[in-house]
Design a protein around this motif. Sequence first.
Motif, PDB file in Angstrom:
ATOM      1  N   SER A 268     -27.726  19.663 -50.925  1.00 27.88           N
ATOM      2  CA  SER A 268     -28.930  20.290 -51.558  1.00 27.88           C
ATOM      3  C   SER A 268     -29.158  19.853 -52.886  1.00 27.88           C
ATOM      4  O   SER A 268     -28.412  18.748 -53.257  1.00 27.88           O
ATOM      5  CB  SER A 268     -28.333  21.672 -51.954  1.00 27.88           C
ATOM      6  OG  SER A 268     -27.118  21.980 -52.943  1.00 27.88           O
TER       7      SER A 268
ATOM      8  N   ASP B  89     -31.479  26.047 -54.219  1.00 28.59           N
ATOM      9  CA  ASP B  89     -31.224  25.912 -53.034  1.00 28.59           C
ATOM     10  C   ASP B  89     -29.900  25.660 -52.512  1.00 28.59           C
ATOM     11  O   ASP B  89     -29.485  24.996 -51.376  1.00 28.59           O
ATOM     12  CB  ASP B  89     -32.075  24.572 -52.437  1.00 28.59           C
ATOM     13  CG  ASP B  89     -31.586  23.293 -52.944  1.00 28.59           C
ATOM     14  OD1 ASP B  89     -30.739  23.128 -54.064  1.00 28.59           O
ATOM     15  OD2 ASP B  89     -31.871  22.133 -52.581  1.00 28.59           O
TER      16      ASP B  89
ATOM     17  N   LEU C   6     -29.099  26.984 -49.237  1.00 22.48           N
ATOM     18  CA  LEU C   6     -30.444  26.874 -48.460  1.00 22.48           C
ATOM     19  C   LEU C   6     -29.922  26.827 -46.774  1.00 22.48           C
ATOM     20  O   LEU C   6     -30.346  27.503 -46.035  1.00 22.48           O
ATOM     21  CB  LEU C   6     -31.097  25.725 -48.707  1.00 22.48           C
ATOM     22  CG  LEU C   6     -32.418  25.537 -47.907  1.00 22.48           C
ATOM     23  CD1 LEU C   6     -33.194  26.946 -47.937  1.00 22.48           C
ATOM     24  CD2 LEU C   6     -33.085  24.244 -48.035  1.00 22.48           C
TER      25      LEU C   6
ATOM     26  N   GLU D 130     -28.542  29.850 -45.832  1.00 22.96           N
ATOM     27  CA  GLU D 130     -29.793  31.129 -45.460  1.00 22.96           C
ATOM     28  C   GLU D 130     -30.649  30.697 -44.418  1.00 22.96           C
ATOM     29  O   GLU D 130     -31.127  31.856 -43.761  1.00 22.96           O
ATOM     30  CB  GLU D 130     -30.691  30.913 -46.875  1.00 22.96           C
ATOM     31  CG  GLU D 130     -29.806  31.694 -48.033  1.00 22.96           C
ATOM     32  CD  GLU D 130     -30.431  31.390 -49.382  1.00 22.96           C
ATOM     33  OE1 GLU D 130     -31.549  30.907 -49.508  1.00 22.96           O
ATOM     34  OE2 GLU D 130     -30.026  31.843 -50.265  1.00 22.96           O
ATOM     35  N   ILE D 131     -30.824  29.574 -43.970  1.00 22.85           N
ATOM     36  CA  ILE D 131     -31.749  29.281 -42.941  1.00 22.85           C
ATOM     37  C   ILE D 131     -31.014  29.726 -41.648  1.00 22.85           C
ATOM     38  O   ILE D 131     -31.573  30.207 -40.811  1.00 22.85           O
ATOM     39  CB  ILE D 131     -32.122  27.709 -42.794  1.00 22.85           C
ATOM     40  CG1 ILE D 131     -33.092  27.359 -43.870  1.00 22.85           C
ATOM     41  CG2 ILE D 131     -32.473  27.272 -41.618  1.00 22.85           C
ATOM     42  CD1 ILE D 131     -33.441  26.063 -43.982  1.00 22.85           C
TER      43      ILE D 131
ATOM     44  N   THR E  52     -31.352  33.264 -40.930  1.00 21.72           N
ATOM     45  CA  THR E  52     -32.903  33.356 -40.851  1.00 21.72           C
ATOM     46  C   THR E  52     -33.468  34.138 -42.202  1.00 21.72           C
ATOM     47  O   THR E  52     -34.419  34.979 -42.025  1.00 21.72           O
ATOM     48  CB  THR E  52     -33.301  34.194 -39.736  1.00 21.72           C
ATOM     49  OG1 THR E  52     -32.701  35.615 -39.766  1.00 21.72           O
ATOM     50  CG2 THR E  52     -32.976  33.487 -38.358  1.00 21.72           C
ATOM     51  N   ARG E  53     -32.895  34.098 -43.211  1.00 22.78           N
ATOM     52  CA  ARG E  53     -33.300  34.504 -44.672  1.00 22.78           C
ATOM     53  C   ARG E  53     -34.579  33.816 -45.137  1.00 22.78           C
ATOM     54  O   ARG E  53     -35.319  34.141 -46.063  1.00 22.78           O
ATOM     55  CB  ARG E  53     -32.301  34.907 -45.402  1.00 22.78           C
ATOM     56  CG  ARG E  53     -31.379  35.988 -45.144  1.00 22.78           C
ATOM     57  CD  ARG E  53     -30.159  36.322 -46.254  1.00 22.78           C
ATOM     58  NE  ARG E  53     -29.179  35.141 -45.936  1.00 22.78           N
ATOM     59  CZ  ARG E  53     -28.097  34.778 -47.065  1.00 22.78           C
ATOM     60  NH1 ARG E  53     -28.373  35.538 -48.117  1.00 22.78           N
ATOM     61  NH2 ARG E  53     -27.389  34.050 -46.761  1.00 22.78           N
ATOM     62  N   VAL E  54     -34.424  32.593 -44.712  1.00 21.08           N
ATOM     63  CA  VAL E  54     -35.624  31.647 -45.280  1.00 21.08           C
ATOM     64  C   VAL E  54     -36.114  31.198 -43.950  1.00 21.08           C
ATOM     65  O   VAL E  54     -35.547  30.531 -43.150  1.00 21.08           O
ATOM     66  CB  VAL E  54     -34.729  30.456 -45.926  1.00 21.08           C
ATOM     67  CG1 VAL E  54     -35.910  29.432 -46.291  1.00 21.08           C
ATOM     68  CG2 VAL E  54     -34.377  31.184 -47.178  1.00 21.08           C
ATOM     69  N   GLN E  55     -37.439  31.246 -44.137  1.00 17.67           N
ATOM     70  CA  GLN E  55     -38.302  30.497 -43.029  1.00 17.67           C
ATOM     71  C   GLN E  55     -38.531  28.882 -43.440  1.00 17.67           C
ATOM     72  O   GLN E  55     -39.139  28.677 -44.241  1.00 17.67           O
ATOM     73  CB  GLN E  55     -39.574  31.045 -42.851  1.00 17.67           C
ATOM     74  CG  GLN E  55     -39.494  32.558 -42.389  1.00 17.67           C
ATOM     75  CD  GLN E  55     -38.722  32.750 -40.902  1.00 17.67           C
ATOM     76  OE1 GLN E  55     -39.103  31.785 -40.112  1.00 17.67           O
ATOM     77  NE2 GLN E  55     -37.867  33.822 -40.713  1.00 17.67           N
TER      78      GLN E  55
ATOM     79  N   ASP F 126     -42.256  28.105 -44.172  1.00 24.17           N
ATOM     80  CA  ASP F 126     -42.401  28.569 -45.530  1.00 24.17           C
ATOM     81  C   ASP F 126     -42.214  27.350 -46.386  1.00 24.17           C
ATOM     82  O   ASP F 126     -42.865  26.994 -47.353  1.00 24.17           O
ATOM     83  CB  ASP F 126     -42.034  29.858 -45.853  1.00 24.17           C
ATOM     84  CG  ASP F 126     -42.465  31.015 -45.182  1.00 24.17           C
ATOM     85  OD1 ASP F 126     -43.654  30.914 -44.654  1.00 24.17           O
ATOM     86  OD2 ASP F 126     -41.887  32.059 -45.125  1.00 24.17           O
ATOM     87  N   LEU F 127     -40.968  26.821 -46.165  1.00 24.23           N
ATOM     88  CA  LEU F 127     -40.631  25.558 -47.069  1.00 24.23           C
ATOM     89  C   LEU F 127     -41.548  24.365 -46.820  1.00 24.23           C
ATOM     90  O   LEU F 127     -41.829  23.756 -47.698  1.00 24.23           O
ATOM     91  CB  LEU F 127     -39.136  25.312 -46.768  1.00 24.23           C
ATOM     92  CG  LEU F 127     -37.790  26.270 -47.299  1.00 24.23           C
ATOM     93  CD1 LEU F 127     -36.487  25.761 -46.668  1.00 24.23           C
ATOM     94  CD2 LEU F 127     -37.964  25.894 -48.895  1.00 24.23           C
TER      95      LEU F 127
ATOM     96  N   ARG G 288     -44.669  24.697 -48.625  1.00 25.55           N
ATOM     97  CA  ARG G 288     -44.425  24.746 -50.015  1.00 25.55           C
ATOM     98  C   ARG G 288     -44.515  23.229 -50.489  1.00 25.55           C
ATOM     99  O   ARG G 288     -45.105  23.018 -51.800  1.00 25.55           O
ATOM    100  CB  ARG G 288     -43.356  25.513 -50.661  1.00 25.55           C
ATOM    101  CG  ARG G 288     -43.233  25.771 -51.983  1.00 25.55           C
ATOM    102  CD  ARG G 288     -41.786  26.496 -52.494  1.00 25.55           C
ATOM    103  NE  ARG G 288     -41.668  27.391 -51.296  1.00 25.55           N
ATOM    104  CZ  ARG G 288     -40.199  28.260 -51.542  1.00 25.55           C
ATOM    105  NH1 ARG G 288     -39.444  27.757 -52.167  1.00 25.55           N
ATOM    106  NH2 ARG G 288     -40.342  29.379 -50.817  1.00 25.55           N
TER     107      ARG G 288
END
Length: 497
Positions: A434, A472, A475, A478-479, A482-485, A488-489, A492
């Motif tokens: 990270s 992160d 990160l 979280e991926i 599935t808490r972070v898509q 979306d990253l 961004r």
Amino acid sequence: MLVTDSLALSPNPLVQALGKPADEFTRADIIRFVTEQSIPMLNLRYVGGDGRLKELNFAIQSAAHLDRILTMGERVDGSSLFDVVDATSSDLYVVPRLRTAYLNPFTALPTLDILCGFYDVEGNPLASAPQQILRKAQEALEAETGCRLEALGELEYYLFSPADDLFPVEEQRGYHEAAPFSKWSQVRTEALHHLVSMGCSVKYAHAEVGNFVTDGRQVIQQEIEFLPTDVTWAADQMVLAKWVVREVAHSHGIEVSFSPKIAVGQAGSGTHFHTRLMRDGVNQFSQGAGLTDTARRVIGGYLSHAASLTAFGNTVPVSFLRLVPHQEAPTSICWGDRNRSVLVRVPLGWQNLDDRMFRDANPVEGPVGGLPGDSQTVELRSPDGSAAVHLLLAGMTVAARIGLSDPTMLEYANERYVSGDASALTGLDQLPTSCAQAAGRLLAQRGDYEALGVFPPSLIDSWAARLLALGDEDLREEIADTRVQVEDLVARYLHVG
């Protein structure tokens, strides 16, 4: 008879018109070229703290006006360009570096562009400017070892356009593919043409592995690779290349991204850097028969600082979606020969070769003498398109100097040589996972980067704080939850670098 004049085939119109290499350009040369070619516009260019090429436009109004700009430069707001410049005292000077002048290939009116350096209120080079940090790193290396570091970058990127039903792309089969199976070859050839006309030293361009179709769009990977040159110019060339590729893609109505990861399961985009150490025009990494101990010491320097170098080479959370095992991106801190799973790769370098390949391919030719034997480099494979290239190369130059000065670095490197799949081996140190971890490793080794006044402490502080602010650290977990898509990253950070 071979052409030996280095100017004879130069694609740079300034070199052709002035009859001298760019390193010898003077103020009088630039004024003469502008006058004889009737150039009405001038752009001063410089690299901001975000790594992108900035622009200040001038309409040339007289010879005296042009002379003043070339000599004095102009004022800019440093606080809008760099996080470390305080808004309460933000004025900086930008002064043209005449050897970097080139004709802008994208303007409607003929325009001369010149890269600039930053200077503070007292007229000294701005200590916190990435270009100055790289320059000081090179000077420190040369003062201590008598050598200078040369580098060449490999710039990978993806192009996005509506899917083409004719000769459809084949997933993960794009490496060196040709049209019509390879799409948008004109983007890379146009970019290649513009870059060499601007004075950049480019080796080649080609289609890369990454090919896939998603949501009705074809996503095509390409690469531009440069030739070895002084690290300071190598960094500038990489910034220019990103600007050129974006301009060319825009002219075709398509989008380009240097982001390290576009989609899970698809090839990521790296920005690898090859380096070699030069003294008096001689490559210190090889003498025609394998790597020298000097090369191994430099490799040791890179490996011992690999984790902290990710702070400059992998600067966004999606960087660490690329640095995962079994995807030809390094995770273990090790090196090897011709091994794409390692962090530092030693590529083929045309060593121990005579002219047998040439004569076999060309039976009518006689013996060829004087083949160059200085092609050996070593490649750092961790950086990606988010890299702050000036700071990254400055960090690599610091690591090279430490590798040469620390007597333990040869053994350190020898202990970390691998010949198989590095991601399958246990016991090797690992790269961060990270930006937060990278920041921690940078802070832990900050003394090495700050030594000899190369990296200002304020820059290390602000850079680490910026990485930590990305939040992160968890990160990957979280991926997985599935808490972070990932989509979306990717969106961004699509236009990093």
